[in-house]
Design a protein around this motif. Structure first.
Motif, PDB file in Angstrom:
ATOM      1  N   GLU A   1       0.817  -1.210   0.000  1.00 48.62           N
ATOM      2  CA  GLU A   1       0.000   0.000   0.000  1.00 48.62           C
ATOM      3  C   GLU A   1       0.849   1.257   0.000  1.00 48.62           C
ATOM      4  OE1 GLU A   1      -2.466  -0.482   3.410  1.00 48.62           O
ATOM      5  OE2 GLU A   1      -4.006  -1.634   2.332  1.00 48.62           O
ATOM      6  N   SER A   2       1.964   1.232   0.726  1.00 51.86           N
ATOM      7  CA  SER A   2       2.783   2.430   0.854  1.00 51.86           C
ATOM      8  C   SER A   2       3.533   2.778  -0.424  1.00 51.86           C
ATOM      9  CB  SER A   2       3.784   2.264   2.005  1.00 51.86           C
ATOM     10  OG  SER A   2       4.764   1.307   1.681  1.00 51.86           O
ATOM     11  N   VAL A   3       3.700   1.824  -1.337  1.00 48.03           N
ATOM     12  CA  VAL A   3       4.386   2.117  -2.604  1.00 48.03           C
ATOM     13  C   VAL A   3       3.420   2.159  -3.783  1.00 48.03           C
ATOM     14  CG1 VAL A   3       6.599   1.194  -1.807  1.00 48.03           C
ATOM     15  CG2 VAL A   3       5.007  -0.309  -3.046  1.00 48.03           C
ATOM     16  N   GLY A   4       2.116   2.176  -3.496  1.00 45.10           N
ATOM     17  CA  GLY A   4       1.157   2.448  -4.548  1.00 45.10           C
ATOM     18  C   GLY A   4       0.401   1.275  -5.118  1.00 45.10           C
ATOM     19  N   TYR A   5       0.342   0.141  -4.404  1.00 48.30           N
ATOM     20  CA  TYR A   5      -0.388  -1.031  -4.897  1.00 48.30           C
ATOM     21  C   TYR A   5      -1.622  -1.282  -4.043  1.00 48.30           C
ATOM     22  CZ  TYR A   5       3.556  -2.164  -7.932  1.00 48.30           C
ATOM     23  OH  TYR A   5       4.529  -2.125  -8.904  1.00 48.30           O
ATOM     24  N   LYS A   6      -2.777  -1.357  -4.686  1.00 56.33           N
ATOM     25  CA  LYS A   6      -4.013  -1.657  -3.975  1.00 56.33           C
ATOM     26  C   LYS A   6      -4.138  -3.148  -3.679  1.00 56.33           C
ATOM     27  CE  LYS A   6      -6.547   2.099  -6.268  1.00 56.33           C
ATOM     28  NZ  LYS A   6      -7.686   2.424  -7.163  1.00 56.33           N
ATOM     29  N   ASN A   7      -3.496  -3.952  -4.497  1.00 59.76           N
ATOM     30  CA  ASN A   7      -3.625  -5.403  -4.411  1.00 59.76           C
ATOM     31  C   ASN A   7      -2.303  -6.029  -3.990  1.00 59.76           C
ATOM     32  OD1 ASN A   7      -3.554  -8.246  -5.325  1.00 59.76           O
ATOM     33  ND2 ASN A   7      -5.597  -7.804  -6.113  1.00 59.76           N
ATOM     34  N   GLN A   8      -2.297  -6.679  -2.834  1.00 60.29           N
ATOM     35  CA  GLN A   8      -1.060  -7.280  -2.319  1.00 60.29           C
ATOM     36  C   GLN A   8      -0.519  -8.358  -3.249  1.00 60.29           C
ATOM     37  OE1 GLN A   8      -1.358  -8.898   1.645  1.00 60.29           O
ATOM     38  NE2 GLN A   8       0.427 -10.211   1.379  1.00 60.29           N
ATOM     39  N   PHE A   9      -1.413  -9.141  -3.846  1.00 65.18           N
ATOM     40  CA  PHE A   9      -0.957 -10.251  -4.685  1.00 65.18           C
ATOM     41  C   PHE A   9      -0.335  -9.744  -5.989  1.00 65.18           C
ATOM     42  CE2 PHE A   9      -4.392 -11.862  -1.990  1.00 65.18           C
ATOM     43  CZ  PHE A   9      -3.704 -12.875  -1.328  1.00 65.18           C
TER      44      PHE A   9
ATOM     45  N   GLU B   1       4.678  -8.467  -9.083  1.00 68.31           N
ATOM     46  CA  GLU B   1       5.598  -7.470  -9.640  1.00 68.31           C
ATOM     47  C   GLU B   1       6.963  -7.552  -8.952  1.00 68.31           C
ATOM     48  OE1 GLU B   1       4.285  -4.000 -11.794  1.00 68.31           O
ATOM     49  OE2 GLU B   1       4.390  -6.044 -12.582  1.00 68.31           O
ATOM     50  N   PHE B   2       6.945  -7.717  -7.644  1.00 65.93           N
ATOM     51  CA  PHE B   2       8.196  -7.784  -6.887  1.00 65.93           C
ATOM     52  C   PHE B   2       9.019  -8.996  -7.310  1.00 65.93           C
ATOM     53  CE2 PHE B   2      11.024  -8.449  -3.315  1.00 65.93           C
ATOM     54  CZ  PHE B   2      11.336  -7.163  -2.896  1.00 65.93           C
ATOM     55  N   LYS B   3       8.361 -10.142  -7.481  1.00 62.18           N
ATOM     56  CA  LYS B   3       9.070 -11.354  -7.896  1.00 62.18           C
ATOM     57  C   LYS B   3       9.622 -11.208  -9.302  1.00 62.18           C
ATOM     58  CE  LYS B   3       8.753 -16.369  -8.293  1.00 62.18           C
ATOM     59  NZ  LYS B   3       7.885 -17.564  -8.176  1.00 62.18           N
ATOM     60  N   ASN B   4       8.854 -10.577 -10.193  1.00 57.18           N
ATOM     61  CA  ASN B   4       9.342 -10.344 -11.554  1.00 57.18           C
ATOM     62  C   ASN B   4      10.587  -9.466 -11.558  1.00 57.18           C
ATOM     63  OD1 ASN B   4       7.327 -11.865 -12.738  1.00 57.18           O
ATOM     64  ND2 ASN B   4       5.973 -10.111 -13.099  1.00 57.18           N
ATOM     65  N   TYR B   5      10.646  -8.525 -10.603  1.00 62.19           N
ATOM     66  CA  TYR B   5      11.754  -7.560 -10.561  1.00 62.19           C
ATOM     67  C   TYR B   5      12.984  -8.129  -9.858  1.00 62.19           C
ATOM     68  CZ  TYR B   5      13.918  -2.930 -10.484  1.00 62.19           C
ATOM     69  OH  TYR B   5      14.756  -1.863 -10.690  1.00 62.19           O
ATOM     70  N   TYR B   6      12.769  -8.806  -8.717  1.00 57.82           N
ATOM     71  CA  TYR B   6      13.889  -9.275  -7.901  1.00 57.82           C
ATOM     72  C   TYR B   6      14.100 -10.787  -7.950  1.00 57.82           C
ATOM     73  CZ  TYR B   6      14.437  -4.663  -5.751  1.00 57.82           C
ATOM     74  OH  TYR B   6      14.670  -3.337  -5.529  1.00 57.82           O
ATOM     75  N   GLY B   7      13.135 -11.515  -8.517  1.00 55.30           N
ATOM     76  CA  GLY B   7      13.280 -12.968  -8.588  1.00 55.30           C
ATOM     77  C   GLY B   7      12.963 -13.680  -7.297  1.00 55.30           C
ATOM     78  N   ILE B   8      12.306 -13.005  -6.383  1.00 55.28           N
ATOM     79  CA  ILE B   8      11.964 -13.575  -5.088  1.00 55.28           C
ATOM     80  C   ILE B   8      10.712 -12.891  -4.580  1.00 55.28           C
ATOM     81  CG2 ILE B   8      13.447 -11.933  -3.854  1.00 55.28           C
ATOM     82  CD1 ILE B   8      14.021 -14.083  -1.787  1.00 55.28           C
ATOM     83  N   VAL B   9       9.852 -13.611  -3.892  1.00 52.80           N
ATOM     84  CA  VAL B   9       8.620 -13.001  -3.394  1.00 52.80           C
ATOM     85  C   VAL B   9       8.938 -12.108  -2.190  1.00 52.80           C
ATOM     86  CG1 VAL B   9       7.143 -14.871  -4.228  1.00 52.80           C
ATOM     87  CG2 VAL B   9       8.118 -14.987  -1.906  1.00 52.80           C
ATOM     88  N   PRO B  10       8.106 -11.078  -1.939  1.00 54.50           N
ATOM     89  CA  PRO B  10       8.389 -10.123  -0.849  1.00 54.50           C
ATOM     90  C   PRO B  10       8.551 -10.772   0.516  1.00 54.50           C
ATOM     91  CG  PRO B  10       6.646  -9.297  -2.254  1.00 54.50           C
ATOM     92  CD  PRO B  10       6.903 -10.703  -2.695  1.00 54.50           C
ATOM     93  N   SER B  11       7.738 -11.789   0.810  1.00 53.30           N
ATOM     94  CA  SER B  11       7.804 -12.405   2.141  1.00 53.30           C
ATOM     95  C   SER B  11       9.160 -13.050   2.383  1.00 53.30           C
ATOM     96  CB  SER B  11       6.688 -13.433   2.303  1.00 53.30           C
ATOM     97  OG  SER B  11       6.751 -14.409   1.265  1.00 53.30           O
TER      98      SER B  11
END
Length: 304
Positions: free
Chosen positions: A275-283, A288-298
């Motif tokens: 939410e703090s970086v502009g995403y309404k949907n956590q999933f 997007e995070f996994k596509n960028y860094y190759g790892i899920v946020p958790s």
């Protein structure tokens, strides 16, 4: 001048950062706003002397060598400086800075002696501060926004007549940083006016707009294009030509970098970060995070 409690000092630095627009455009629709602030720039600047002098014409020539940075802003009159085998005459609206342990000789003009304010300071953060001004290349120069600097000086002169002694550190640090804020703005405008073509300047402005509004969940290519009165196709073509990526790719880049900073703090949930970086949907954020860094946020959060 003597230091005061660190807590008060860093609270004051926080106020300065706020004034310098580090926390602008907060999206109040979110329950959380967080933006990583690099305190390394301003957390180690120690003011030892703040002074003002209207020199008399018969004041003797001074030869100075100090262990601190010595910074003068000339308000009126003229003076002559000799430093590193260079002799310079400076007048109203000029400033000069002498690095630590450097010898310099200076004297007021006999007919129109100068009037100035000066600071003596040091600290590990000072070279970083100076690198953003004309002092990165020269020690003497004319201040373009001199009227702004004069207003700053008048403001603090009024404060000093009413202040309590235990606030010296607060006001002196802000005084110096407010002047340097004007010098940094001067330097930035000079770079923009001389070194960049009009298309590159547009890219800088677009990037700044994205960086200031990345946490808005509604930000998209249409909004960015409308803000600059461009068509979407022209904005994308221009941005890709000079930035080598599309505006949306740049937006994702900024969001992912900010998200990684938040996750590294290990104080917020993935939902809060999203939410703090502009995403309404956590999933969608996680994808997007996994596509960028190759790892899920958790997992990224647990590794931090």
């Amino acid at each position: 001048m003597y230091g005061i409690d660190k807590y008060i000092y860093f609270f004051d630095i926080f106020i300065f950062c706020f004034k310098m627009n580090y926390m602008n455009n907060i999206n109040l629709r979110n329950a959380l706003y967080y933006k990583y602030i690099n305190h390394n720039l301003f957390n180690d600047i120690r003011i030892s002397v703040v002074g003002y002098e209207r020199c008399k014409s018969n004041k003797p020539t001074l030869t100075i060598k100090k262990p601190l940075y010595t910074f003068h802003v000339i308000l009126n009159g003229y003076g002559h400086i000799e430093f590193d085998n260079t002799k310079t005459t400076l007048g109203p609206g000029s400033c000069f800075l002498i690095p630590p342990n450097k010898t310099f000789i200076y004297k007021q003009d006999n007919e129109k002696p100068w009037e100035y304010v000066w600071f003596e300071f040091d600290g590990d953060a000072v070279p970083k501060l100076l690198a953003n001004t004309n002092f990165a290349k020269e020690y003497f120069f004319k201040i373009t926004s001199f009227n702004s600097v004069l207003k700053t000086i008048d403001y603090y002169k009024n404060i000093y007549t009413k202040r309590k002694k235990d606030t010296d550190t607060i006001y002196s640090t802000n005084f110096l940083l407010d002047i340097f804020a004007s010098l940094i703005n001067d330097c930035q405008r000079k770079i923009e006016n001389t070194d960049l073509n009009k298309h590159e300047l547009k890219i800088i402005k677009i990037k700044r707009y994205i960086e200031d509004n990345y946490n808005d969940p509604d930000l998209n290519i249409a909004i960015i294009a409308n803000h600059f009165y461009f068509t979407q196709s022209y904005l994308t073509r221009l941005f890709k030509k000079y930035a080598k990526i599309t505006p949306i790719q740049y937006l994702i880049k900024i969001r992912m970098e900010k998200a990684s900073e938040l996750l590294s703090q290990n104080n917020f949930s993935v939902l809060q970060v999203a939410e703090s970086v502009g995403y309404k949907n956590q999933f969608y954020f996680s994808k997007e995070f996994k596509n960028y860094y190759g790892i899920v946020p958790s997992k990224y959060k647990n590794l931090s």
